[in-house]
Enzyme design. Structure first.
Site, mmCIF file in Angstrom:
data_model
loop_
_atom_site.group_PDB
_atom_site.id
_atom_site.type_symbol
_atom_site.label_atom_id
_atom_site.label_comp_id
_atom_site.label_asym_id
_atom_site.label_seq_id
_atom_site.Cartn_x
_atom_site.Cartn_y
_atom_site.Cartn_z
ATOM 1 N N TYR A 54 0.820 -1.223 0.000
ATOM 2 C CA TYR A 54 0.000 0.000 0.000
ATOM 3 C C TYR A 54 0.856 1.277 0.000
ATOM 4 O O TYR A 54 0.346 2.348 -0.270
ATOM 5 C CB TYR A 54 -0.935 0.058 1.230
ATOM 6 C CG TYR A 54 -1.874 -1.097 1.424
ATOM 7 C CD1 TYR A 54 -2.071 -2.055 0.442
ATOM 8 C CD2 TYR A 54 -2.596 -1.224 2.612
ATOM 9 C CE1 TYR A 54 -2.944 -3.118 0.651
ATOM 10 C CE2 TYR A 54 -3.476 -2.281 2.816
ATOM 11 C CZ TYR A 54 -3.628 -3.227 1.835
ATOM 12 O OH TYR A 54 -4.492 -4.270 2.062
ATOM 13 N N HIS A 112 1.109 -11.727 2.238
ATOM 14 C CA HIS A 112 0.025 -11.035 1.519
ATOM 15 C C HIS A 112 -0.678 -11.950 0.507
ATOM 16 O O HIS A 112 -1.895 -11.972 0.426
ATOM 17 C CB HIS A 112 0.580 -9.783 0.832
ATOM 18 C CG HIS A 112 -0.451 -8.744 0.560
ATOM 19 N ND1 HIS A 112 -0.169 -7.411 0.488
ATOM 20 C CD2 HIS A 112 -1.782 -8.836 0.341
ATOM 21 C CE1 HIS A 112 -1.283 -6.733 0.243
ATOM 22 N NE2 HIS A 112 -2.271 -7.576 0.142
#
Ligand code: A2P
Length: 280
Positions: A54, A112
């Site tokens: 992010y 992730h």
């Protein structure tokens, strides 16, 4: 009784995680982050979810610092991106993430996405980071049943959380049951289907009947199926709305929401990411 600040779910390692968290994907500038983190904290959110991908770890770290919250009162999740998987890079990148955020430990660190090439080395590094105390709990994201079964063959400790895409259009019931059987808490990313489910007529009807919003109906359905949630919003009034979940739906209403499943993903297919080595 649901209270965003106090309602916790117990993880298999004995740690406790808030049922409700705040997702920060696509929130990148400091001013915006300050605004949403303040609104979230004031409305009882205690879990804040970020990821190396992010690119907002430093910004989130700054916003939390500005609020002056004691560290033990908040729960911070980070995720190791595909590019940083493998033993050494997982350790180095996590330490860099901690530095970026100005923290000494993460409450939860997730892989992730599963990728075939670095699969076991990455997990070995997770176990090591936990041993060192740099991470309190270790988990995964976007793992399917077969990825978890593969991991089980060599893991010393299994993940305590699996953060997956799930919402009324992608119910993922077999996955959630498998997680439960293996003492893994399922946490939903994009519980609102990135907004895609919000105009569904059945959900609108249930919302009207309960005098609540469609978003609140979906989040209460998640709590009823024991799925932890991290809705995101950049709007303070919707951030507040998403934390006001102290009501129940009837068995019939829950059952009607269960029937909306159409296996519709908004994100990547985990099996493909696993094969390709990255998100596509
Ligand atoms: P906004 O940021 O303008 O509030 P998800 O968490 O499933 O990815 O969904 C995020 C999307 O849902 C964002 O576009 C967000 O828009 C929107 N959203 C979040 N909460 C609500 C809500 N209570 N009502 C309507 N839209 C919402």
């Amino acid at each position: 009784m649901f209270n965003p600040e106090k309602t916790m779910i117990e993880l298999a390692d004995g740690n406790k995680m808030p049922m409700l968290g705040f997702g920060t994907y696509l929130i990148n500038d400091q001013e915006n982050m300050d605004k949403v983190i303040k609104a979230a904290f004031e409305n009882g959110y205690r879990l804040f979810d970020t990821a190396q991908l992010y690119r907002n770890e430093a910004v989130l770290g700054n916003s939390l610092k500005k609020l002056g919250i004691p560290r033990r009162q908040i729960f911070i999740t980070d995720k190791v991106t595909e590019m940083n998987q493998g033993y050494d890079l997982t350790i180095q990148s996590t330490e860099f993430s901690l530095q970026q955020m100005g923290l000494e430990y993460f409450d939860l660190l997730l892989v992730h996405w599963p990728i075939a090439k670095k699969f076991y080395d990455t997990w070995r590094a997770f176990e090591e980071l936990k041993k060192r105390g740099e991470v309190k709990s270790i988990g995964v994201s976007n793992f399917t049943q077969s990825h978890l079964e593969l991991l089980k063959q060599k893991a010393n400790e299994m993940p305590v959380v699996n953060q997956i895409e799930t919402h009324p259009f992608l119910r993922q019931q077999p996955m959630i049951e498998f997680d439960q059987k293996n003492k893994i808490v399922t946490q939903a990313w994009s519980p609102l289907g990135r907004g895609a489910v919000l105009n569904n007529p059945m959900l609108e009807k249930i919302a009207k009947h309960n005098n609540k919003s469609v978003a609140q109906i979906i989040l209460v359905w998640d709590i009823a199926r024991k799925v932890a949630i991290i809705p995101k919003s950049s709007n303070p009034s919707r951030i507040k709305e998403n934390s006001q979940l102290d009501f129940k739906l009837s068995e019939d209403e829950l059952g009607m929401i269960d029937l909306l499943d159409k296996r519709q993903r908004t994100g990547n297919e985990p099996e493909l990411v696993y094969e390709l080595g990255k998100q596509y």
